[in-house]
Design an enzyme around this catalytic site. Structure first.
Site, mmCIF file in Angstrom:
data_model
loop_
_atom_site.group_PDB
_atom_site.id
_atom_site.type_symbol
_atom_site.label_atom_id
_atom_site.label_comp_id
_atom_site.label_asym_id
_atom_site.label_seq_id
_atom_site.Cartn_x
_atom_site.Cartn_y
_atom_site.Cartn_z
ATOM 1 C CE LYS A 105 -0.221 -0.712 4.990
ATOM 2 N NZ LYS A 105 -1.037 -1.280 6.077
ATOM 3 N NE ARG A 107 -6.423 -0.249 11.233
ATOM 4 C CZ ARG A 107 -5.192 -0.366 10.697
ATOM 5 N NH1 ARG A 107 -4.335 0.649 10.766
ATOM 6 N NH2 ARG A 107 -4.822 -1.484 10.116
ATOM 7 C CE1 TYR A 165 11.718 30.934 6.074
ATOM 8 C CE2 TYR A 165 12.150 28.640 5.506
ATOM 9 C CZ TYR A 165 11.767 29.919 5.130
ATOM 10 O OH TYR A 165 11.449 30.178 3.826
ATOM 11 C CG MET A 193 8.479 23.443 0.633
ATOM 12 S SD MET A 193 7.424 24.576 -0.293
ATOM 13 C CE MET A 193 6.441 25.301 1.004
HETATM 14 C C1 LIG Z 1 -0.200 -2.220 6.690
HETATM 15 C C2 LIG Z 1 -0.772 -3.518 7.065
HETATM 16 C C3 LIG Z 1 0.029 -4.672 7.072
HETATM 17 C C4 LIG Z 1 1.530 -4.623 6.881
HETATM 18 O O1 LIG Z 1 2.083 -4.116 8.059
HETATM 19 P P1 LIG Z 1 3.678 -3.970 8.258
HETATM 20 O O2 LIG Z 1 3.801 -3.614 9.688
HETATM 21 O O3 LIG Z 1 4.095 -2.863 7.351
HETATM 22 O O4 LIG Z 1 4.282 -5.264 7.911
HETATM 23 C C5 LIG Z 1 -0.586 -5.890 7.305
HETATM 24 N N1 LIG Z 1 -1.910 -5.964 7.556
HETATM 25 C C6 LIG Z 1 -2.714 -4.869 7.587
HETATM 26 C C7 LIG Z 1 -4.156 -5.022 7.890
HETATM 27 C C8 LIG Z 1 -2.166 -3.613 7.361
HETATM 28 O O5 LIG Z 1 -2.951 -2.538 7.423
#
Ligand SMILES: *Cc1c(COP(=O)(O)O)cnc(C)c1O
Length: 392
Positions: free
Chosen positions: A61, A159, A280, A333
């Site tokens: 992702k 979640r 800054y 930036m």
């Molecule tokens: C992001 C995610 C993972 C991978 O997690 P890592 O800690 O990056 O290995 C696995 N399962 C779910 C549901 C996630 O949201």
């Protein structure tokens, strides 16, 4: 075109040893990002070995943790990875265009009206609530679609996911009616802290849920979960961060190979007189005549501003001419300043590259200097870099 031709075409690999580049030309870019695809593959293979006999999927992702969804997916597919997880449908669409065969799960699940889009690209939603399940069922029944979906059960993360009780109540129906659930899934909240009592609670609760779903493959472990041992492995592990070199075992040596390197161009050198401030907010005072290299990477490139240095607090580091040098003042930036006073007079010149992330300056260390985690450093990696995908 018959199916076979279609497959061959879609899977046409990038030639084995070719280095691919993306973004602006190296000479024009403020920073150069190198992604080592062979280290990525080695990491996936190492996790696969550790999880054997379970399947090792890959979570890619957020644009493959900032490294480039397509490049990462193609390399891992060629290495033998058969299942990917992304966050949303848009990522799934990009992924499907890059790889023809692997299963694609979408972690954020089903947004209203999107079921047909899943079928279009043969992606599988990770169903996280009863409402989503009802909607998906209606679609699958109406369209006679059997593309599969994961069912996410919440075991303590609070979640996404249906509760363990809901899962138990649902099980007879799911098994009797063959709803096309291809994966039973849950997610660990504290896997990077192996002694945390929640790990055990989640493993045990998920085991109970799985008893109701015999015959359906199950998955619990993220990167750190792979290192919790076989009780967390189930049928499939889902590492993300560890593939990209983030340490899945914080506080212990990193078992993964580094994948990402970031180098910034020095655009100017200057000497700041003793007593003057740098950058800054005038937050950093030169305590002696200070030699500064100004580097063309800033927070707009994802170099986190929290790694700034002030009179009160040190910040991050860069490696210049082989030596570790501290950042001086606020990250801007588009620029940051590095104190190279400790180096020889002509050790660094305009146009040189300094290392911001690299072997001697790991992603986790860079993250710590910004008071965050390697995940955030990677997923913040900017879009202005010249990118080099090292394939060899
Ligand atoms: C992001 C995610 C993972 C991978 O997690 P890592 O800690 O990056 O290995 C696995 N399962 C779910 C549901 C996630 O949201």
């Amino acid at each position: 075109m018959d199916d076979r031709t279609a497959d061959t075409k879609a899977l046409e690999p990038v030639p084995a040893q070719r280095t691919e580049t993306a973004g602006p030309p190296a000479a024009e870019a403020g920073g150069i990002l190198t992604v080592d695809l062979s280290a990525l593959e080695a990491n996936w293979r190492a996790l696969q070995r550790r999880a054997t006999p379970s399947e090792c999927a890959a979570v890619i992702k957020a644009d493959g943790y900032g490294c480039g969804l397509e490049q990462v997916a193609r390399r891992l597919t060629r290495a033998g990875c058969k299942t990917f997880f992304v966050a949303d449908l848009y990522e799934a669409r990009r992924l499907r265009a890059a790889v023809a065969d692997p299963a694609i799960y979408v972690l954020n699940g089903l947004l209203p009206t999107t079921a047909p889009a899943y079928a279009d690209i043969r992606a599988r939603p990770v169903i996280g609530s009863l409402v989503e399940l009802a909607e998906w069922d209606a679609f699958c029944t109406g369209q006679d679609w059997h593309g599969g979906a994961a069912l996410h059960v919440d075991t303590g993360m609070n979640r996404l996911g249906i509760s363990a009780n809901e899962a138990a109540a649902l099980a007879p129906r799911i098994r009797a009616e063959n709803h096309g659930i291809t994966l039973l899934m849950s997610h660990l909240a504290c896997a990077e802290a192996p002694e945390h009592p929640l790990n055990d609670r989640q493993v045990r609760l998920f085991r109970e849920v799985r008893l109701h779903y015999r015959g359906i493959p199950s998955s619990l472990a993220n990167s750190s979960g792979v290192f919790l041992g076989p009780t967390a492995h189930c049928d499939m592990v889902r590492p993300g961060a560890a593939l990209f070199g983030v340490n899945p075992t914080p506080g212990r040596p990193n078992p993964m190979r580094p994948v990402v390197e970031l180098h910034g161009h020095v655009v100017q050198l200057r000497t700041v007189p003793k007593g003057e401030t740098i950058g800054y907010d005038a937050a950093f005072t030169a305590r002696h005549a200070t030699r500064i290299a100004v580097v063309a990477v800033g927070y707009a490139d994802g170099y986190l501003r929290a790694a700034s240095a002030s009179d009160e607090q040190p910040g991050g580091f860069a490696v210049a001419a082989g030596k570790r040098c501290p950042i001086a003042g606020r990250i801007s930036m588009d620029l940051l300043a590095v104190d190279i006073t400790a180096l020889g007079d002509h050790a660094v010149r305009r146009g040189d590259l300094v290392t911001l992330i690299g072997d001697e300056l790991g992603v986790d260390e860079v993250a710590a200097a910004a008071n965050t985690i390697g995940y955030e450093v990677l997923t913040s990696l900017g879009r202005r870099y010249h990118r080099v995908y090292r394939a060899g």
